[in-house]
Each structure stands twice: as C-alpha cells, then as structure tokens.
Design an enzyme around this catalytic site. Structure first.
Site, PDB file in Angstrom:
ATOM      1  N   ALA A  58      -0.345  21.491  29.145  1.00  0.00           N
ATOM      2  CA  ALA A  58      -1.272  22.275  30.191  1.00  0.00           C
ATOM      3  C   ALA A  58      -2.761  21.399  30.388  1.00  0.00           C
ATOM      4  O   ALA A  58      -3.524  21.978  30.089  1.00  0.00           O
ATOM      5  CB  ALA A  58      -1.707  23.671  29.398  1.00  0.00           C
ATOM      6  N   HIS A  63      -8.035  16.073  29.129  1.00  0.00           N
ATOM      7  CA  HIS A  63      -7.092  15.211  28.642  1.00  0.00           C
ATOM      8  C   HIS A  63      -7.044  14.029  29.390  1.00  0.00           C
ATOM      9  O   HIS A  63      -6.609  12.882  28.964  1.00  0.00           O
ATOM     10  CB  HIS A  63      -5.736  15.996  28.854  1.00  0.00           C
ATOM     11  N   GLN A  87       1.319  25.240  14.182  1.00  0.00           N
ATOM     12  CA  GLN A  87      -0.253  25.063  14.154  1.00  0.00           C
ATOM     13  C   GLN A  87      -0.526  26.532  14.614  1.00  0.00           C
ATOM     14  O   GLN A  87      -1.968  26.799  14.779  1.00  0.00           O
ATOM     15  CB  GLN A  87      -0.744  23.933  14.702  1.00  0.00           C
ATOM     16  N   GLY A 175     -10.036  14.602  21.836  1.00  0.00           N
ATOM     17  CA  GLY A 175     -11.296  15.189  22.203  1.00  0.00           C
ATOM     18  C   GLY A 175     -12.270  15.737  21.097  1.00  0.00           C
ATOM     19  O   GLY A 175     -11.743  16.321  20.146  1.00  0.00           O
ATOM     20  N   ASP A 178     -12.635  19.727  19.850  1.00  0.00           N
ATOM     21  CA  ASP A 178     -11.998  20.155  18.717  1.00  0.00           C
ATOM     22  C   ASP A 178     -12.337  19.430  17.714  1.00  0.00           C
ATOM     23  O   ASP A 178     -11.935  18.346  17.055  1.00  0.00           O
ATOM     24  CB  ASP A 178     -10.573  20.146  18.684  1.00  0.00           C
ATOM     25  N   SER A 214      -7.145  24.007  27.396  1.00  0.00           N
ATOM     26  CA  SER A 214      -5.931  24.673  28.144  1.00  0.00           C
ATOM     27  C   SER A 214      -6.174  26.061  28.174  1.00  0.00           C
ATOM     28  O   SER A 214      -5.385  26.880  29.055  1.00  0.00           O
ATOM     29  CB  SER A 214      -4.720  24.142  27.462  1.00  0.00           C
TER      30      SER A 214
HETATM   31  O1  PAF Z   1      -5.242  19.273  20.275  1.00  0.00           O
HETATM   32  C1  PAF Z   1      -4.234  19.701  20.369  1.00  0.00           C
HETATM   33  O2  PAF Z   1      -3.816  19.658  21.528  1.00  0.00           O
HETATM   34  C2  PAF Z   1      -3.183  19.804  19.360  1.00  0.00           C
HETATM   35  O3  PAF Z   1      -3.727  20.144  18.265  1.00  0.00           O
HETATM   36  C3  PAF Z   1      -2.519  18.145  18.898  1.00  0.00           C
HETATM   37  C4  PAF Z   1      -3.618  17.275  18.357  1.00  0.00           C
HETATM   38  C5  PAF Z   1      -1.934  17.698  20.096  1.00  0.00           C
HETATM   39  C6  PAF Z   1      -1.588  18.455  17.887  1.00  0.00           C
HETATM   40  O4  PAF Z   1      -0.633  19.455  18.270  1.00  0.00           O
END
Ligand code: PAF
Length: 308
Positions: A58, A63, A87, A175, A178, A214
C-alpha cells in the site's frame, strides 16, 4: 497477479555468473528466498552496497522517499512487500489492511526499473507457523504502541530480523513516522550485533499536514483534511514548549484540540525522551525530546510525532 500494469514479472531462474553480469531492463520480482538470494549473490560477489526498504505494501510517497534515499546510497536496493500477520494484535486490522500489489509495483517502477522487489508468501516467511520470537528491548516496547497493541513489537522484531538475515543489507530504511518502531529496530540491531546501518527518514506529509500512512487509505479526502488537526496540535505543542509553558497544560490543550474534531479520540499525546521513550514531565533537554501521539480517527489508528 497477472495485471496489465506489470509488464513483466520474472521469477528468477536464470543462471548467473560473475563473468557475465546481467543487464536488467525490467524490474525483477522475487517471491522466494532462494530466487532472491541467487540474485543477491551476484551483487555480493561484486562488492555492491545493498539497501533494504521493508514495507507492508500500500505504498505512498513516504515509502517512495525511503526507496529514493536507498537508491542514492546503495548500488543494489531490495524493497520487500509483505503484510506481516504476527504484528497485528487485532485480526480485524489485518483483514482491513490495504493490499494492492499491482499498484505498488507500478509506483515503484515510476522511480526505477532496477529495484529488486521481494514479495514472499506467508509460508515462505513463516514455514513453521506464525510464531513470534521474544526480545528484550530494554523497555522501549513497554509503553505507547507496545501497551496498546500487545505483541505488536515482537511481531515487528521477528519479521525484520528474518528480512535482515535473508537480505543481509548494508543499510535498512525506515520512516520516522513510526518513531517507536524505529527505536525498536535500532535496539534489535544492537541486540543481535547485526552489521546494518539503520537509516531513519523524515516524515512525508499530505498537503494539509497529515503524516502519510497506508492507513490513510481508509479515510475519505475530507476526513484526511480534518485529520491534519493532529499535526497542527503537534506544531502548537512545540511552540508552547518553546514558550516554556508547563508540559501538562500543553498536552491537555493538544488533546482538547484534537478531540474537538468529531470522531477523534487521543490514545496518547506525550513528551518523551528520544532515546528511552519514557515520558518527560519537565523540559530540560529539548534536543532529546520528542512529542509522540496516536489518535483513533474515525476508526483508523493514526500515528505522528515531532522533534523540539
Ligand atoms: O513499518 C512497516 O511497514 C512494518 O512494520 C515493517 C517494518 C515493514 C515490518 O513489517
């Protein structure tokens, strides 16, 4: 898959030789660890620097900025696209997570045809079932996203460690949106003594100020505009802190401002130490201070943060 947008998808089965380097004219997509490693062994033999941009797809401009930075700093760049089930503590969140591989590939191609895109299956990443590892992150995972989403950071640690082991990048790009995740990934690298430089990249924002994510896909354009109140509240909090107002008054005012928008509920809005992520009650060292926030905005969890 089979989308017209992807002109050519190659599951690498070519025979490579260091004496006959291959010229790539189309973007290479890999679905298995084995095929990716066959390709990466060429780069490794040539001593190329290798950058990794882990994503869950997404893709948005945030990104793409990571990918652009990785391309500037490395000869070979791998972008992984994998929605990591371990996760997601909330199964509904996993179901609702946007998946748009063909669009993602098309977007990546606007930047470069030379990227190596890794889109493994869940079976490939978790051959023994959806087990997570347990890490000791020195308390970095205790609060904020860690306490609100139990198990989330063990899932992130597990998948990121798997990706690091498999790709063995020189640098990996994440990024700053987060912020807690970034701190945890740095801790993971220290914990496992991995020879990887973690590069934290600036937050990219939508025109009205909402941090790109996303999850924004789940909001209507008007709602995204309204959600810019989060960034406005962060900026105001910085100004108030610079004017030496008490931090508790600042956070109260910020929460009030955000929650004045219908459908917005603040999970947390806190001044924290940049390194420990522990809350700060009085401002002694602005350089080591960050304001972090998470907001339930019309059912979508939005994160943002700002430095002082
Ligand atoms: O930030 C994300 O998109 C996810 O947490 C990651 C680091 C790709 C791990 O799945």
């Amino acid at each position: 898959m089979g989308s017209g947008k992807i002109t050519k998808i190659i599951e690498i089965s070519r025979i490579y030789s260091k004496f006959a380097p291959v010229l790539y004219t189309t973007m290479d997509l890999f679905t298995s660890e084995k095929s990716l490693n066959t390709r990466l062994s060429i780069s490794r033999e040539q001593g190329n620097s290798l950058g990794l941009v882990p994503t869950m797809g997404a893709l948005h401009k945030g990104h793409l900025s990571l990918v652009e930075q990785a391309l500037r700093e490395n000869k070979t760049v791998v972008v992984s696209i994998f929605v990591n089930p371990t996760q997601f503590n909330n199964p509904q969140d996993l179901v609702q997570y946007p998946q748009q591989l063909a669009t993602d590939i098309a977007l990546l191609r606007t930047i470069s045809e030379d990227l190596l895109v890794f889109t493994p299956t869940t079976q490939e990443m978790y051959p023994e079932g959806l087990n997570t590892k347990t890490y000791s992150f020195n308390g970095l995972d205790r609060r904020w996203e860690g306490s609100d989403r139990p198990g989330h950071f063990m899932g992130v640690g597990t998948i990121v460690e798997k990706l690091f082991t498999l790709v063995r990048p020189s640098r990996a790009y994440f990024g700053q949106k987060d912020f807690q995740q970034l701190a945890i990934i740095r801790a993971l690298v220290r914990l496992k003594s991995l020879p990887i430089t973690i590069v934290g990249c600036p937050i990219i924002r939508e025109p009205h100020g909402l941090a790109m994510s996303s999850r924004n896909e789940r909001l209507k354009p008007q709602e995204r505009e309204e959600a810019s109140v989060i960034y406005e509240a962060l900026q105001k909090a910085v100004n108030n802190a610079t004017a030496k107002k008490p931090l508790s008054d600042i956070t109260q005012a910020a929460v009030k401002k955000i929650q004045a928008v219908e459908g917005a509920a603040v999970f947390y809005f806190e001044f924290v130490n940049t390194h420990t992520l522990e809350p700060i009650k009085t401002l002694t060292n602005p350089k080591n201070t960050r304001i972090i926030t998470a907001v339930d905005f019309k059912g979508v969890r939005l994160l943002d943060n700002i430095g002082l």
